[in-house]
Write an enzyme that holds these catalytic residues in place. Structure first.
Site, short mmCIF file in Angstrom:
data_model
loop_
_atom_site.label_atom_id
_atom_site.label_comp_id
_atom_site.label_asym_id
_atom_site.label_seq_id
_atom_site.Cartn_x
_atom_site.Cartn_y
_atom_site.Cartn_z
CG ASN A 223 -3.12 3.59 10.16
OD1 ASN A 223 -3.64 4.49 9.73
ND2 ASN A 223 -1.96 3.79 10.84
CB CYS B 289 2.92 3.42 10.72
SG CYS B 289 1.60 2.50 10.29
CB SER C 113 -1.30 -3.76 2.06
OG SER C 113 -0.33 -4.40 2.54
CB ALA C 114 -0.92 -9.03 0.27
CG HIS C 115 1.76 -6.75 5.32
ND1 HIS C 115 1.49 -6.35 6.60
CD2 HIS C 115 1.85 -5.79 4.48
CE1 HIS C 115 1.75 -4.90 6.67
NE2 HIS C 115 2.23 -4.63 5.45
CB THR D 55 10.79 -9.87 -12.39
OG1 THR D 55 11.55 -9.69 -13.49
CG2 THR D 55 10.30 -11.39 -12.59
CB ALA E 90 -0.77 0.17 1.24
CB THR E 91 4.14 2.12 1.32
OG1 THR E 91 3.83 1.74 2.59
CG2 THR E 91 5.32 3.13 1.22
C1 LIG Z 1 -0.23 -0.77 6.53
C2 LIG Z 1 -0.64 0.42 5.84
C3 LIG Z 1 0.02 1.11 4.63
C4 LIG Z 1 1.15 0.71 4.31
O1 LIG Z 1 1.06 -0.65 3.88
P1 LIG Z 1 2.27 -1.61 3.15
O2 LIG Z 1 1.68 -2.68 2.40
O3 LIG Z 1 2.85 -2.04 4.63
O4 LIG Z 1 3.24 -0.71 2.47
C5 LIG Z 1 -0.70 2.11 3.98
N1 LIG Z 1 -1.86 2.56 4.65
C6 LIG Z 1 -2.49 2.15 5.94
C7 LIG Z 1 -4.03 2.69 6.08
C8 LIG Z 1 -2.04 1.04 6.26
O5 LIG Z 1 -2.70 0.42 7.28
#
Ligand SMILES: *Cc1c(COP(=O)(O)O)cnc(C)c1O
Length: 386
Positions: free
Chosen positions: A148, A323, A196-198, A237, A74-75
């Site tokens: 978050n 964060c 974001s997947a994680h 890739t 997501a970053t």
């Molecule tokens: C975790 C988070 C991100 C960053 O996501 P990553 O995949 O870890 O780079 C960005 N925005 C929000 C709101 C998040 O909670």
């Protein structure tokens, strides 16, 4: 510390779901092809697996698979959406994630766009009239779906409607919302959406940006140039196992969303009711209902959250801004709600998730309550307040 560890920090990251791992495993071992090598079987099977995953990611948010661009998370998606948009003005919110706030600051510093950061009400919501007032020609609006830290869910369809009416581009960071609450990019008039997947039980280092293709077609300039992967928007890739796991995780989140949200909400409410029935001077941060089902953010007056976390060894929680861990300053989100510094420093974020059980919640209630009572016994301010 004796006893099992308890993980209540699901906003920071979630564990990989074993079912997503199972889907990934062949792509980590015998199936190693480069998804761009379509001239042979090894590459073609990898490319096919990526496309299957793309459909599953798109289905989670109501998009077409051709509108999904895989990124490192997501970053990166936030950076691409904000720095890659050709606009003169960005309207964003004080409580955004640093990935959004710092991307906005970057284009502002470069003189590329004017940036407006709108305030939030004490419960963390934005005022729609204020958004409306700030819209001009060539404007990008970037408002996160769910926060978050405090879990607050903005009125995304209403913001989408305002943007549509004025011809503004609407980006939403949905890293916390995707897989937790329903998202429909078409019905909500969203043009760009970061995932974001994680954060949804997939792998770290993989994510996506939804880029709308029709009515209107959103044009972005890539941040990473090279082989022209992902419609030229993100060269490099592809991480095939990560993408396959992301697809599996999105499918699981979609099919299990309703029942899991109900389960988490019950546990979250049990936690809140347990804490406030045992302790005085505890306050909820963020809107009581318009929030993620697994989020609880509480200030324990006259208790330093750092000391509380030390006393709660074995329970993974977060204080203040997760964060920006190295910083000692209180969370910018809590300050934006208007919380005085002492209450911002007394806050704990509880992030419940798929592995959270009722037994764990009951243990956490007892341990937090007794730790708070103990710490307050050492506080002259608490004694004076009684
Ligand atoms: C975790 C988070 C991100 C960053 O996501 P990553 O995949 O870890 O780079 C960005 N925005 C929000 C709101 C998040 O909670």
């Amino acid at each position: 510390m004796t006893g099992p560890r308890i993980y209540l920090d699901h906003h920071a990251t979630t564990p990989l779901d074993p079912r997503a791992l199972e889907a990934m495993t062949p792509w980590l071992t015998e199936k190693f092809g480069n998804a761009a090598s379509r001239e042979h079987d090894f590459g073609r099977e990898a490319a096919d697996a990526v496309e299957v995953a793309r459909v599953k990611v798109a289905a989670l948010i109501g998009a077409d698979e051709s509108e999904i661009v895989f990124t490192s998370g997501a970053t990166e998606s936030d950076n691409l959406a904000i720095k890659g948009s050709a606009v003169d003005r960005v309207v964003t919110v004080a409580t955004e994630h640093p990935a959004v706030l710092d991307s906005c600051a970057s284009i502002e510093r470069a003189g590329r766009a004017q940036v407006v950061r709108i305030k939030v009400t004490p419960d963390g919501l934005i005022n729609l009239d204020e958004v409306k007032r700030e819209l001009r020609d060539r404007t990008l609006v970037s408002v996160m779906f769910a926060n978050n830290e405090i879990g607050v869910i903005q009125d995304i369809p209403a913001i989408g409607a305002l943007c549509k009416e004025r011809g503004a581009i609407f980006h939403s960071d949905a890293a916390q919302a995707a897989g937790k609450v329903p998202i429909d990019v078409r019905a909500m008039d969203i043009h760009l959406l970061s995932i974001s997947a994680h954060k949804l039980y997939g792998l770290k280092g993989i994510g996506a940006l939804y880029v709308r293709k029709r009515s209107p077609r959103v044009k972005l300039t890539p941040l990473i140039d090279g082989g022209g992967h992902e419609h030229g928007l993100r060269s490099g890739t592809l991480n095939v196992p990560g993408i396959v796991g992301f697809g599996a995780a999105c499918e699981l989140a979609r099919t299990e969303m309703k029942s899991e949200a109900e389960r988490l909400k019950k546990l979250r409410d049990r936690l809140w009711n347990g804490l406030r029935s045992r302790l005085d001077q505890v306050t909820l941060n963020g809107h009581p209902e318009k929030r993620l089902p697994g989020n609880l953010n509480v200030s324990f007056k006259h208790v330093e959250s750092e000391s509380l976390m030390v006393a709660l060894e074995g329970i993974a929680l977060s204080s203040g801004a997760a964060c920006t861990t190295a910083k000692a300053e209180p969370s910018h989100v809590l300050r934006a709600l208007g919380l005085p510094e002492d209450l911002a420093r007394a806050s704990i974020r509880f992030g419940l998730g798929r592995g959270t059980t009722q037994d764990e919640i009951d243990t956490v209630i007892e341990r937090v309550a007794s730790a708070v009572v103990k710490l307050r016994k050492l506080s002259p301010l608490y004694k004076a307040s009684r």
